[in-house]
Design an enzyme around this catalytic site. Structure first.
Site, PDB file in Angstrom:
ATOM      1  CE  LYS A  53      -5.831 -10.115  -0.884  1.00  0.00           C
ATOM      2  NZ  LYS A  53      -5.639  -9.219   0.001  1.00  0.00           N
ATOM      3  CD  GLN A  97      -6.640  -7.719   3.286  1.00  0.00           C
ATOM      4  OE1 GLN A  97      -6.157  -8.681   2.925  1.00  0.00           O
ATOM      5  NE2 GLN A  97      -6.976  -6.611   2.578  1.00  0.00           N
ATOM      6  CG  ASP A 120       0.296  -7.929   0.437  1.00  0.00           C
ATOM      7  OD1 ASP A 120      -0.294  -8.312  -0.604  1.00  0.00           O
ATOM      8  OD2 ASP A 120      -0.168  -7.787   1.492  1.00  0.00           O
TER       9      ASP A 120
END
Ligand code: NAP
Length: 305
Positions: A53, A97, A120
């Site tokens: 990312k 994450q 997200d």
């Protein structure tokens, strides 16, 4: 026999568009969108994902930083760090994450991220906006699937959509997106009875279970569009030979890395489907592309551009 539905080309297109806009913003406002990734513990796969990312951000001109913590971090300390990121103007997107070590509540972490920076799309507010069909940031993987279908002009309205897997990350938000797009949705999980029969009703079948090659051709209605979200490690060379008509590249993967990546759907399902996404190269590349899209979107909506 159906077609392989690659996600790479669309992912590239989405990233190019983001890159162009970021460049324009830099010219006009002398600033760029920023993404912060938070990594807790030393999960190898998470390190790889976060690194990927960050490299994508760099390529697109997006500012990025990674906050790394040991697995024994105090949850209150993680919360404080997320709040600091909420307060920093340079940061437009925050992602933590998953999976987190067991001492952390994924719900509490998602709730701490300001909805405006929730790239997200897993904050209860973002998920609520999705259910309410209001604008907001959407989870990247399901959004990538919707974009992939759109790019192929595959209509969802009135179609039977069967999704296998009800996670918050993929299955549940995808069910809401498909419902919002007027599909007739069945959401399956490990307690679903007669799964192959239910799945074979689908015009659009999505497998998001994390069970390598579980979905056999029997699950697939002739002509169905099949989206394979699963990412599984296969180490057994005999199984590779059973699954793939041309196994050479896969076998070479195992020799090199110790595994090859396979989806939840048997490759032989291509013969019954009209389209099937490959693994790797299907949904995966779109998830990262949509994260970049969400970061830019968060930047623009925070500045009301
Ligand atoms: P997850 O949280 O483990 O959820 C798996 C879901 O599958 C659960 O709802 C589970 O049912 C269901 N399931 C498991 N075994 C089943 C069975 N035998 N029959 C029917 N349903 C079954 O996984 P996830 O995070 O959604 O991820 C799913 C897969 O997608 C994984 O392989 C993951 O690596 C991959 N993934 C890929 C991307 C990408 O970018 N391509 C992004 C995210 C995830 P219960 O709820 O009843 O337990």
């Amino acid at each position: 026999m159906g077609q392989w539905l690659e996600g790479r080309t669309l992912a590239k297109k989405i990233k190019e568009k983001v890159k162009e806009e970021v460049l324009q913003i830099k010219k006009e406002r002398n600033e760029v969108p920023g993404l912060a990734a938070v990594l807790v513990g030393d999960n190898k796969a998470s390190q790889v994902y976060v690194g990927m990312k960050q490299r994508t951000c760099e390529r697109l001109g997006i500012f990025s930083e990674i906050l790394k913590f040991k697995a024994d971090l105090d949850p209150a300390e993680l919360k404080r760090n997320i709040q600091q990121l909420n307060d920093r103007d340079q940061i437009d997107g925050i992602l933590v994450q998953e999976p987190l070590p067991s001492s952390f509540s994924s719900h509490e972490v998602a709730t701490t991220i300001q909805p405006e920076k929730d790239v997200d799309g897993l904050n209860p507010c973002s998920l609520g906006n999705l259910l309410r069909v209001e604008s907001g940031l959407r989870p990247c993987t399901p959004l990538g699937i919707m974009e992939l279908l759109k790019s192929q002009s595959i209509e969802i309205k009135g179609k039977e959509v069967v999704i296998i897997g009800r996670s918050l990350l993929v299955g549940k938000p995808l069910a809401a997106m498909m419902t919002n797009a007027h599909g007739t949705v069945t959401l399956c999980h490990s307690r679903t009875k007669t799964l192959p029969q239910v799945a074979s009703r689908a015009d659009i079948l999505v497998a998001a279970m994390g069970r390598g090659a579980f979905v056999t051709p029997d699950f697939v209605k002739k002509g169905a569009v099949v989206i394979d979200v699963g990412i599984n490690h296969l180490t057994d060379k005999e199984k590779v030979k059973e699954l793939f008509p041309d196994p050479e590249k896969r076998l070479a993967d195992i020799d090199k890395k110790g595994y090859t990546l396979i989806g939840d759907v048997m490759p032989a399902a291509i013969d019954k489907s009209s389209m099937l996404t490959p693994v790797p190269g299907g949904v995966g590349p779109l998830t990262v592309a949509l994260l970049m899209h969400n970061t830019l979107k968060a930047y623009k909506s925070r500045r009301m551009i």
